[in-house]
Design a protein around this motif. Sequence first.
Motif, mmCIF file in Angstrom:
data_model
loop_
_atom_site.group_PDB
_atom_site.id
_atom_site.type_symbol
_atom_site.label_atom_id
_atom_site.label_comp_id
_atom_site.label_asym_id
_atom_site.label_seq_id
_atom_site.Cartn_x
_atom_site.Cartn_y
_atom_site.Cartn_z
ATOM 1 N N ALA A 174 0.661 -1.019 0.036
ATOM 2 C CA ALA A 174 0.018 -0.011 -0.122
ATOM 3 C C ALA A 174 0.771 1.245 0.020
ATOM 4 C CB ALA A 174 -0.764 -0.067 1.126
ATOM 5 N N ASP A 175 0.746 2.185 -0.928
ATOM 6 C CA ASP A 175 1.545 3.241 -1.118
ATOM 7 C C ASP A 175 0.773 4.631 -1.089
ATOM 8 O OD1 ASP A 175 0.274 3.249 -3.606
ATOM 9 O OD2 ASP A 175 2.025 3.174 -4.721
ATOM 10 N N ASP A 176 -0.300 4.647 -0.589
ATOM 11 C CA ASP A 176 -1.237 5.690 -0.608
ATOM 12 C C ASP A 176 -1.438 6.527 0.904
ATOM 13 O OD1 ASP A 176 -2.856 3.900 0.114
ATOM 14 O OD2 ASP A 176 -4.641 4.576 -1.226
ATOM 15 N N PHE A 177 -0.455 6.551 1.628
ATOM 16 C CA PHE A 177 -0.718 6.828 3.089
ATOM 17 C C PHE A 177 0.216 7.958 3.215
ATOM 18 C CE2 PHE A 177 -2.174 2.441 3.543
ATOM 19 C CZ PHE A 177 -3.096 2.749 4.795
ATOM 20 N N VAL A 178 -0.290 8.860 4.478
ATOM 21 C CA VAL A 178 0.419 9.972 4.766
ATOM 22 C C VAL A 178 1.358 9.442 6.029
ATOM 23 C CG1 VAL A 178 0.243 12.246 5.816
ATOM 24 C CG2 VAL A 178 -1.608 11.497 4.433
ATOM 25 N N ARG A 179 0.912 8.861 6.984
ATOM 26 C CA ARG A 179 1.745 8.390 8.000
ATOM 27 C C ARG A 179 1.203 6.939 8.411
ATOM 28 N NH1 ARG A 179 4.525 11.747 6.379
ATOM 29 N NH2 ARG A 179 5.631 13.690 7.367
ATOM 30 N N PRO A 180 1.416 5.913 7.887
ATOM 31 C CA PRO A 180 0.941 4.525 8.316
ATOM 32 C C PRO A 180 1.611 4.182 9.590
ATOM 33 C CG PRO A 180 2.719 4.357 6.533
ATOM 34 C CD PRO A 180 2.252 5.660 6.656
ATOM 35 N N ASN A 181 0.710 3.549 10.257
ATOM 36 C CA ASN A 181 1.066 3.398 11.757
ATOM 37 C C ASN A 181 0.770 1.972 12.098
ATOM 38 O OD1 ASN A 181 1.864 3.665 14.735
ATOM 39 N ND2 ASN A 181 1.709 5.773 14.489
ATOM 40 N N GLY A 182 -0.312 1.968 13.188
ATOM 41 C CA GLY A 182 -0.456 0.409 13.536
ATOM 42 C C GLY A 182 -1.231 -0.242 12.715
ATOM 43 N N LEU A 183 -1.056 -1.619 12.782
ATOM 44 C CA LEU A 183 -1.874 -2.297 11.811
ATOM 45 C C LEU A 183 -2.385 -3.565 12.400
ATOM 46 C CD1 LEU A 183 0.979 -3.627 9.106
ATOM 47 C CD2 LEU A 183 1.259 -2.738 11.577
ATOM 48 N N ALA A 184 -3.206 -4.308 12.198
ATOM 49 C CA ALA A 184 -3.684 -5.760 12.464
ATOM 50 C C ALA A 184 -4.742 -6.334 11.367
ATOM 51 C CB ALA A 184 -4.669 -5.642 13.641
ATOM 52 N N ASP A 188 -10.055 -13.767 10.328
ATOM 53 C CA ASP A 188 -9.887 -14.945 9.497
ATOM 54 C C ASP A 188 -8.640 -14.552 8.413
ATOM 55 O OD1 ASP A 188 -10.919 -12.526 7.841
ATOM 56 O OD2 ASP A 188 -12.903 -13.592 7.153
ATOM 57 N N GLU A 189 -7.826 -13.173 8.722
ATOM 58 C CA GLU A 189 -6.745 -12.729 7.928
ATOM 59 C C GLU A 189 -7.269 -12.195 6.466
ATOM 60 O OE1 GLU A 189 -3.744 -15.826 8.400
ATOM 61 O OE2 GLU A 189 -3.128 -14.702 10.116
ATOM 62 N N ARG A 190 -8.516 -12.044 6.429
ATOM 63 C CA ARG A 190 -8.728 -11.580 5.055
ATOM 64 C C ARG A 190 -8.839 -10.064 4.878
ATOM 65 N NH1 ARG A 190 -8.084 -15.340 1.077
ATOM 66 N NH2 ARG A 190 -8.952 -17.635 1.684
ATOM 67 N N LEU A 191 -8.685 -9.386 6.030
ATOM 68 C CA LEU A 191 -8.876 -8.070 5.869
ATOM 69 C C LEU A 191 -7.721 -7.360 6.988
ATOM 70 C CD1 LEU A 191 -12.567 -7.425 7.020
ATOM 71 C CD2 LEU A 191 -11.630 -7.216 4.590
ATOM 72 N N LEU A 192 -7.082 -6.267 6.294
ATOM 73 C CA LEU A 192 -6.048 -5.879 7.204
ATOM 74 C C LEU A 192 -6.403 -4.182 7.300
ATOM 75 C CD1 LEU A 192 -3.068 -5.657 8.241
ATOM 76 C CD2 LEU A 192 -2.421 -4.914 5.968
ATOM 77 N N TYR A 193 -6.231 -4.157 8.684
ATOM 78 C CA TYR A 193 -6.603 -2.834 9.335
ATOM 79 C C TYR A 193 -5.241 -1.766 9.367
ATOM 80 C CZ TYR A 193 -11.294 -4.985 10.520
ATOM 81 O OH TYR A 193 -12.397 -5.433 10.460
ATOM 82 N N VAL A 194 -5.418 -0.658 8.890
ATOM 83 C CA VAL A 194 -3.947 0.050 8.923
ATOM 84 C C VAL A 194 -4.364 1.666 9.566
ATOM 85 C CG1 VAL A 194 -1.800 0.916 7.787
ATOM 86 C CG2 VAL A 194 -3.237 -1.177 7.235
ATOM 87 N N ALA A 195 -3.759 1.986 10.516
ATOM 88 C CA ALA A 195 -3.949 3.316 11.078
ATOM 89 C C ALA A 195 -3.159 4.393 10.310
ATOM 90 C CB ALA A 195 -3.423 3.548 12.488
ATOM 91 N N ASP A 196 -3.820 5.396 9.694
ATOM 92 C CA ASP A 196 -3.091 6.628 9.075
ATOM 93 C C ASP A 196 -3.099 7.790 10.117
ATOM 94 O OD1 ASP A 196 -2.148 8.516 7.562
ATOM 95 O OD2 ASP A 196 -2.727 7.743 5.626
ATOM 96 N N THR A 212 -1.466 -9.843 -1.849
ATOM 97 C CA THR A 212 -1.673 -8.470 -2.188
ATOM 98 C C THR A 212 -2.979 -7.949 -1.412
ATOM 99 O OG1 THR A 212 -3.127 -9.039 -4.016
ATOM 100 C CG2 THR A 212 -0.792 -8.838 -4.693
ATOM 101 N N LEU A 213 -2.923 -6.364 -1.669
ATOM 102 C CA LEU A 213 -4.126 -5.689 -0.735
ATOM 103 C C LEU A 213 -5.021 -5.075 -1.937
ATOM 104 C CD1 LEU A 213 -2.606 -3.739 2.178
ATOM 105 C CD2 LEU A 213 -3.526 -6.151 2.192
#
Length: 304
Positions: A174-184, A188-196, A212-213
């Motif tokens: 993923a390359d469209d973040f300002v400040r990517p931080n925490g992630l989980a 079922d590992e089908r989703l990835l949560y990422v804090a910006d 891939t995402l």
Amino acid sequence: MTDTIPTEFEVLDERFAGIGGDKRVEILHTGTRWAEGPVYFPAGRFLVWSDIPNERMLRWDEMTGAVGPFRQPSGYTNGNTLDREGRLISCEHGNRRVTRTEHDGSITVIADRWQGKRFNSPNDVVVRSDGSIWFTDPPYGLLSDYEGYAAEQEIDGCHVYRADPVTGEVRIVADDFVRPNGLAFSLDERLLYVADTQAGLLRVFEVGDDGTLGGGKTFAEGRDQDHYDGLRLDDTGRIWTAAGKGVLCYDPDGTLIGRLKLPESTANLVFGGLKRNRMFITATTSLYSLLTNVTGAPPVWAAR
């Protein structure tokens, strides 16, 4: 005797009404400059966390309550997690790399470059059950000498990366973040949560079979001073995130359902203890803890 403060749960949705725990939050340690990256070791019943500006990692022993040094200097380590073999995976701001601490204490570099360029300052990390290692790379360790070493970015942008467990290949997912931080990952590992953090967003991506995402839609937007940082899930799929002076809880449908209030700005959290129902929270100067009626998501080595 451990210091405590009153527990303050704020119910924002009826789905949070049954969540609770200890009437008082324990202050297990105080005296850090910026506490981050808590990780619980069930085999040893201890917790390790980072004190980034002091370039050290600390260790709290669950059996004795004793706190002592784990590693110093630490390379300005920030986020930590465990892999499927129970080894420590760490993001080092100062050394601009992701490492694994082997069982004998030696350190293996997992990734320190992408296409020959040094990372900014890897921030937080999560391991998927296939062994792949996913991490975020904002520039906080480059902005000054406070959390790393002041330097120029070699990579244009702040991205989310995946390190392949077999080939060691590192690629941007993923390359469209300002400040990517925490992630989980979702259960079922089908989703990835990422804090910006800087954008004030919590985003969610679909995880493909090939690593891939897709998607990347907004899952939640921060309010006021609620800048999302570290993330963890419980065993029902609810998302818990350090934000502002507390921990927010989101239903999987994206509704903010509740909050645990704390007196300091929080950075991260982890579920630990014998039943994974003890919440540990790193918040500025202190490490907080409380036993809850919530159980953390199964560890990566457990069957999903």
